[in-house]
Design a protein around this motif. Structure first.
Motif, PDB file in Angstrom:
ATOM      1  N   CYS A 277      -2.510 -25.711  17.392  1.00  0.00           N
ATOM      2  CA  CYS A 277      -3.171 -24.519  16.845  1.00  0.00           C
ATOM      3  C   CYS A 277      -2.626 -23.207  17.400  1.00  0.00           C
ATOM      4  CB  CYS A 277      -4.663 -24.591  17.152  1.00  0.00           C
ATOM      5  SG  CYS A 277      -5.433 -26.082  16.532  1.00  0.00           S
ATOM      6  N   PRO A 278      -2.767 -22.110  16.604  1.00  0.00           N
ATOM      7  CA  PRO A 278      -2.384 -20.769  17.051  1.00  0.00           C
ATOM      8  C   PRO A 278      -3.578 -20.053  17.675  1.00  0.00           C
ATOM      9  CG  PRO A 278      -2.997 -20.657  14.775  1.00  0.00           C
ATOM     10  CD  PRO A 278      -3.261 -22.075  15.217  1.00  0.00           C
ATOM     11  N   PHE A 279      -3.309 -18.867  18.237  1.00  0.00           N
ATOM     12  CA  PHE A 279      -4.387 -18.137  18.919  1.00  0.00           C
ATOM     13  C   PHE A 279      -5.283 -17.371  17.965  1.00  0.00           C
ATOM     14  CE2 PHE A 279      -1.443 -14.591  18.362  1.00  0.00           C
ATOM     15  CZ  PHE A 279      -2.312 -13.553  18.065  1.00  0.00           C
ATOM     16  N   ASN A 280      -4.821 -17.105  16.732  1.00  0.00           N
ATOM     17  CA  ASN A 280      -5.491 -16.030  15.999  1.00  0.00           C
ATOM     18  C   ASN A 280      -6.802 -16.436  15.322  1.00  0.00           C
ATOM     19  OD1 ASN A 280      -3.956 -17.468  14.090  1.00  0.00           O
ATOM     20  ND2 ASN A 280      -3.887 -15.694  12.726  1.00  0.00           N
TER      21      ASN A 280
ATOM     22  N   LYS B  30      -4.551 -30.011  20.094  1.00  0.00           N
ATOM     23  CA  LYS B  30      -4.046 -29.098  21.119  1.00  0.00           C
ATOM     24  C   LYS B  30      -4.364 -27.673  20.692  1.00  0.00           C
ATOM     25  CE  LYS B  30      -0.494 -26.669  22.177  1.00  0.00           C
ATOM     26  NZ  LYS B  30      -1.154 -25.559  22.868  1.00  0.00           N
TER      27      LYS B  30
ATOM     28  N   GLU C 276      -3.246 -22.198  23.911  1.00  0.00           N
ATOM     29  CA  GLU C 276      -3.492 -22.024  25.345  1.00  0.00           C
ATOM     30  C   GLU C 276      -4.049 -20.641  25.658  1.00  0.00           C
ATOM     31  OE1 GLU C 276      -0.675 -22.348  23.682  1.00  0.00           O
ATOM     32  OE2 GLU C 276       1.105 -21.868  24.882  1.00  0.00           O
TER      33      GLU C 276
ATOM     34  N   VAL D  17      -0.143 -24.966  12.826  1.00  0.00           N
ATOM     35  CA  VAL D  17      -0.302 -23.602  12.324  1.00  0.00           C
ATOM     36  C   VAL D  17       0.162 -22.674  13.432  1.00  0.00           C
ATOM     37  CG1 VAL D  17      -1.906 -21.845  11.477  1.00  0.00           C
ATOM     38  CG2 VAL D  17      -2.271 -24.241  10.865  1.00  0.00           C
ATOM     39  N   GLY D  18       1.065 -21.756  13.123  1.00  0.00           N
ATOM     40  CA  GLY D  18       1.548 -20.821  14.135  1.00  0.00           C
ATOM     41  C   GLY D  18       2.808 -20.115  13.674  1.00  0.00           C
ATOM     42  N   SER D  19       3.644 -19.788  14.636  1.00  0.00           N
ATOM     43  CA  SER D  19       4.810 -18.949  14.325  1.00  0.00           C
ATOM     44  C   SER D  19       5.966 -19.772  13.757  1.00  0.00           C
ATOM     45  CB  SER D  19       5.263 -18.235  15.592  1.00  0.00           C
ATOM     46  OG  SER D  19       5.711 -19.193  16.524  1.00  0.00           O
TER      47      SER D  19
ATOM     48  N   ASN E 164       2.448 -24.649   8.949  1.00  0.00           N
ATOM     49  CA  ASN E 164       2.113 -23.351   8.355  1.00  0.00           C
ATOM     50  C   ASN E 164       2.654 -22.278   9.272  1.00  0.00           C
ATOM     51  OD1 ASN E 164      -0.074 -23.872   6.068  1.00  0.00           O
ATOM     52  ND2 ASN E 164      -0.257 -25.388   7.682  1.00  0.00           N
ATOM     53  N   LEU E 165       3.480 -21.409   8.752  1.00  0.00           N
ATOM     54  CA  LEU E 165       4.264 -20.513   9.600  1.00  0.00           C
ATOM     55  C   LEU E 165       3.852 -19.054   9.417  1.00  0.00           C
ATOM     56  CD1 LEU E 165       7.638 -22.280   8.762  1.00  0.00           C
ATOM     57  CD2 LEU E 165       6.074 -22.812  10.619  1.00  0.00           C
TER      58      LEU E 165
ATOM     59  N   CYS F 186      -2.773 -14.361   9.499  1.00  0.00           N
ATOM     60  CA  CYS F 186      -1.564 -14.760   8.771  1.00  0.00           C
ATOM     61  C   CYS F 186      -1.643 -14.304   7.322  1.00  0.00           C
ATOM     62  CB  CYS F 186      -1.378 -16.256   8.834  1.00  0.00           C
ATOM     63  SG  CYS F 186      -2.685 -17.140   8.018  1.00  0.00           S
TER      64      CYS F 186
ATOM     65  N   GLU G 112       7.760 -10.177  11.607  1.00  0.00           N
ATOM     66  CA  GLU G 112       6.307 -10.213  11.449  1.00  0.00           C
ATOM     67  C   GLU G 112       5.720  -9.442  12.632  1.00  0.00           C
ATOM     68  OE1 GLU G 112       4.387 -14.020  12.083  1.00  0.00           O
ATOM     69  OE2 GLU G 112       2.771 -13.498  10.704  1.00  0.00           O
TER      70      GLU G 112
ATOM     71  N   PHE H 177       2.496  -8.678  13.274  1.00  0.00           N
ATOM     72  CA  PHE H 177       1.250  -9.316  13.702  1.00  0.00           C
ATOM     73  C   PHE H 177       0.401  -8.357  14.539  1.00  0.00           C
ATOM     74  CE2 PHE H 177      -1.087 -13.387  14.643  1.00  0.00           C
ATOM     75  CZ  PHE H 177      -1.189 -13.741  13.324  1.00  0.00           C
TER      76      PHE H 177
ATOM     77  N   PHE I  73      -4.661 -24.454   1.181  1.00  0.00           N
ATOM     78  CA  PHE I  73      -4.009 -23.255   1.722  1.00  0.00           C
ATOM     79  C   PHE I  73      -2.521 -23.363   1.431  1.00  0.00           C
ATOM     80  CE2 PHE I  73      -2.331 -20.389   4.923  1.00  0.00           C
ATOM     81  CZ  PHE I  73      -3.237 -19.361   4.922  1.00  0.00           C
TER      82      PHE I  73
HETATM   83  P1  NAD Z   1       2.743 -19.762  18.324  1.00  0.00           P
HETATM   84  O1  NAD Z   1       3.741 -20.413  17.456  1.00  0.00           O
HETATM   85  O2  NAD Z   1       3.218 -18.974  19.486  1.00  0.00           O
HETATM   86  O3  NAD Z   1       1.769 -20.881  18.924  1.00  0.00           O
HETATM   87  C1  NAD Z   1       1.206 -21.873  18.095  1.00  0.00           C
HETATM   88  C2  NAD Z   1       1.164 -23.185  18.869  1.00  0.00           C
HETATM   89  O4  NAD Z   1       2.496 -23.646  19.103  1.00  0.00           O
HETATM   90  C3  NAD Z   1       0.483 -23.066  20.210  1.00  0.00           C
HETATM   91  O5  NAD Z   1      -0.395 -24.154  20.357  1.00  0.00           O
HETATM   92  C4  NAD Z   1       1.627 -23.093  21.202  1.00  0.00           C
HETATM   93  O6  NAD Z   1       1.259 -23.744  22.394  1.00  0.00           O
HETATM   94  C5  NAD Z   1       2.714 -23.855  20.479  1.00  0.00           C
HETATM   95  N1  NAD Z   1       4.053 -23.340  20.790  1.00  0.00           N
HETATM   96  C6  NAD Z   1       4.422 -22.042  20.852  1.00  0.00           C
HETATM   97  N2  NAD Z   1       5.734 -21.947  21.113  1.00  0.00           N
HETATM   98  C7  NAD Z   1       6.206 -23.193  21.228  1.00  0.00           C
HETATM   99  C8  NAD Z   1       7.490 -23.753  21.481  1.00  0.00           C
HETATM  100  N3  NAD Z   1       8.546 -22.984  21.665  1.00  0.00           N
HETATM  101  N4  NAD Z   1       7.621 -25.088  21.523  1.00  0.00           N
HETATM  102  C9  NAD Z   1       6.575 -25.871  21.300  1.00  0.00           C
HETATM  103  N5  NAD Z   1       5.311 -25.398  21.061  1.00  0.00           N
HETATM  104  C10 NAD Z   1       5.138 -24.086  21.020  1.00  0.00           C
HETATM  105  O7  NAD Z   1       1.805 -18.894  17.380  1.00  0.00           O
HETATM  106  P2  NAD Z   1       0.649 -17.897  17.820  1.00  0.00           P
HETATM  107  O8  NAD Z   1       1.261 -16.680  18.404  1.00  0.00           O
HETATM  108  O9  NAD Z   1      -0.402 -18.597  18.574  1.00  0.00           O
HETATM  109  O10 NAD Z   1       0.010 -17.527  16.386  1.00  0.00           O
HETATM  110  C11 NAD Z   1       0.459 -16.471  15.595  1.00  0.00           C
HETATM  111  C12 NAD Z   1       1.392 -16.958  14.516  1.00  0.00           C
HETATM  112  O11 NAD Z   1       0.746 -17.936  13.730  1.00  0.00           O
HETATM  113  C13 NAD Z   1       1.792 -15.874  13.528  1.00  0.00           C
HETATM  114  O12 NAD Z   1       3.167 -16.025  13.242  1.00  0.00           O
HETATM  115  C14 NAD Z   1       0.960 -16.167  12.293  1.00  0.00           C
HETATM  116  O13 NAD Z   1       1.492 -15.734  11.071  1.00  0.00           O
HETATM  117  C15 NAD Z   1       0.912 -17.644  12.340  1.00  0.00           C
HETATM  118  N6  NAD Z   1      -0.200 -18.169  11.587  1.00  0.00           N
HETATM  119  C16 NAD Z   1       0.075 -18.778  10.393  1.00  0.00           C
HETATM  120  C17 NAD Z   1      -0.959 -19.262   9.632  1.00  0.00           C
HETATM  121  C18 NAD Z   1      -0.687 -19.921   8.326  1.00  0.00           C
HETATM  122  O14 NAD Z   1      -1.582 -20.529   7.812  1.00  0.00           O
HETATM  123  N7  NAD Z   1       0.518 -19.848   7.793  1.00  0.00           N
HETATM  124  C19 NAD Z   1      -2.282 -19.140  10.078  1.00  0.00           C
HETATM  125  C20 NAD Z   1      -2.527 -18.536  11.302  1.00  0.00           C
HETATM  126  C21 NAD Z   1      -1.467 -18.055  12.055  1.00  0.00           C
END
Ligand code: NAD
Length: 518
Positions: free
Chosen positions: A170-173, A196, A199, A247-249, A270-271, A304, A405, A407, A472
């Motif tokens: 999961c992401p932080f947002n 997970k 953090e 879901v994250g970056s 989901n990026l 996002c 992005e 953000f 989604f």
């Molecule tokens: P992030 O990618 O930094 O973190 C997401 C998860 O990935 C965390 O649990 C983190 O521990 C893990 N992670 C981070 N870097 C890693 C690496 N190098 N190797 C392995 N695992 C890693 O994202 P964030 O900053 O928490 O969230 C913001 C991002 O999420 C933005 O880009 C936003 O657009 C995106 N987001 C997308 C959606 C969607 O549905 N498309 C929804 C919410 C957020």
């Protein structure tokens, strides 16, 4: 109530700002039904982004704890899978009731750890709750298909079965919504789950897991491990884990997709996003400007589906910029728990300085800074990661604030001569998460809806996040995978079809009707 030590953090009786005065707790792991302290010697601080106070210490789970969590999930699977669907569904009915009853505590935890306003934090929980409600109606999504007589006396049918142990990263947002996009559907479909959380803000996920256990989820069905890269790598590589929801970056999601797929897993990633609003000259000024300000600056732009680019067909004239700046200026930047806050801080000092850098770089590339949120000071919270609403004009696709992005609460305004030109801008951008058109013209809206190369489209609706009976559906650079999250697609992701071809010789019936031959 909560068994996980988060009670003090979220006590409705205490003023929310007093929570920071408490001694930081250790964030627990959930392994085989028990909330436990990690034995690790590596811990990282979870900070309040409005104050920098350390709220809790998060463990970087050890490999042996990770293995125990996976084993617990694997051991729980056969029995959980055999549990009747209506019984699994009843756990979700109870779970949604408990989420409702604990909405305020959950929201307070999110506001403290993530920074968003209490109203946004309630929305975070509520949008996740809607997925739980949908999970209560999962049965029709789980049914298979049947065709009689595919050959003489032979019937063919398919059933949907759970995969086994699946994982979510999961992401932080959206600390409540995103975990709830994942595990409720997965477990109600009969899988067991390893979660997970981010953090940066693990509290809501741990509280939700606590409520899920209270709702009757058997031990081992949902497990939580904390950490960052190491845990993610173990999830990607572990042969027991069959699928990963991410879901994250972009960087993390593409990496996880590649590594997870290489290990033979199903992965949905989901990026990131760059969501455009296209504003036609005939759009209603008041409602459009209000929608734009909310979608660009709300939750400090850390959604996002936030609108980060506004493409004005006919150009950004004073008719638009005046009211837009007025709406942006009227938004109050404050700690999320303060009553008048419209937007809170960004998640970290690094995220804030990165956004500031992107603003500066775009200004040096020729963007006009119509409203500058850099250097905003919030009395009483001088150490917070605050960035005020920022409006850039004359932005072109080669500028950093557009290519990256951001953000953060930064809106890049762009000019287009025609709807075709606007469509070309949107369709050329690498991302394809969400977009919206503002117009009074049904013809323009229909054209946009049909031709835009983006997976979620709003028509006079700024943040068109589909409700969970849809899915989604981010496209292009905003998603890698095949099956999207939640809705019918989400259930398909967490299940696989088995197809049976059956033949029962007709003689059997004659034997039965003549009685058992003993
Ligand atoms: P992030 O990618 O930094 O973190 C997401 C998860 O990935 C965390 O649990 C983190 O521990 C893990 N992670 C981070 N870097 C890693 C690496 N190098 N190797 C392995 N695992 C890693 O994202 P964030 O900053 O928490 O969230 C913001 C991002 O999420 C933005 O880009 C936003 O657009 C995106 N987001 C997308 C959606 C969607 O549905 N498309 C929804 C919410 C957020």
């Amino acid at each position: 109530g909560f068994a996980t030590g988060f009670r003090w953090l979220a006590s409705a009786a205490a003023p929310i700002s007093a929570a920071a005065a408490n001694t930081p707790i250790k964030v627990k792991l959930l392994i085989n039904g028990n909330f436990v302290d990690s034995a690790t010697d590596k811990w990282i601080g979870v900070h309040n982004p409005a104050t920098q106070d350390v709220l809790s210490h998060l463990p970087l789970t050890t490999k042996s704890e990770f293995d125990s969590a996976v084993s617990a999930a694997a051991e729980a699977f056969p029995r959980w899978r055999a549990t009747p669907v209506p019984t699994r569904v009843r756990v979700m009915f109870k779970f949604q009731e408990l989420i409702r009853a604990n909405m305020e505590e959950l929201a307070r935890s999110i506001t403290l750890e993530q920074g968003k306003t209490l109203a946004d934090a309630r929305g975070d929980v509520f949008r996740g709750l809607e997925v739980v409600e949908t999970a209560c109606g999962i049965a029709p999504f789980l049914t298979g298909e049947m065709l009689e007589n595919v050959a003489g006396g032979i019937d063919c049918y398919s059933v949907r079965q759970p995969l086994g142990v699946v994982a979510g990263i999961c992401p932080f947002n959206f600390p409540a919504m995103v975990p709830l996009w994942m595990f409720p559907l997965a477990v109600t479909a009969g899988n067991t789950f390893l979660l997970k959380p981010s953090e940066r803000d693990p509290g809501a996920a741990v509280m939700l897991a606590d409520l899920a256990q209270q709702a009757g989820l058997p031990k081992g069905v949902l497990n939580i491990v904390h950490g960052s890269r190491d845990v993610v790598n173990w999830i990607c590589d572990d042969p027991t884990i069959r699928a990963i929801s991410f879901v994250g970056s972009n960087a993390a999601g593409r990496y996880i997709y590649a590594r997870g797929c290489a290990a033979g897993k199903r992965v949905q990633s989901n990026l990131g996003a760059k969501n455009h609003a296209v504003i036609m000259p005939d759009a209603d000024v008041d409602s459009t400007v209000k929608a734009l300000a909310g979608a660009a600056f709300g939750a400090a732009g850390q959604r996002c589906m936030a609108i980060s680019a506004a493409v004005f067909v006919g150009g950004l004239s004073e008719r638009w910029s005046g009211p837009l700046l007025e709406a942006a200026r009227s938004l109050k930047v404050n700690a999320g728990w303060e009553k008048d806050a419209d937007l809170g801080p960004m998640i970290s000092p690094e995220a804030k300085s990165r956004a500031e850098r992107l603003i500066a770089s775009s200004a040096s590339q020729g963007a006009r800074v119509l409203l500058d949120g850099r250097g905003v000071v919030v009395p009483g919270y001088e150490r917070g990661n605050f960035l005020g609403p920022t409006v850039l004009a004359g932005v072109t696709p080669d500028m950093e604030c557009y290519k990256e992005e951001v953000f953060g609460p930064v809106l890049s305004c762009m000019d287009a001569a025609t709807l075709d030109d606007a469509l070309a801008i949107v369709n050329t951008n690498e991302h394809g998460n969400g977009t919206a058109i503002f117009t009074r013209s049904g013809a323009a809206a229909r054209r946009f809806q049909n031709e835009v190369d983006v997976g979620m489209v709003g028509i006079n609706v700024p943040i068109p996040v589909p409700l969970p009976f849809f899915s989604f559906t981010g496209w292009r650079g905003s998603f890698v995978g095949d099956l999207h999250m939640y809705g019918r697609s989400g259930v398909q992701f967490y299940t696989q079809s088995k197809t049976v071809t059956a033949k029962w010789p007709a003689e059997d019936v004659a034997q039965i009707s003549s009685g058992p031959s003993l």
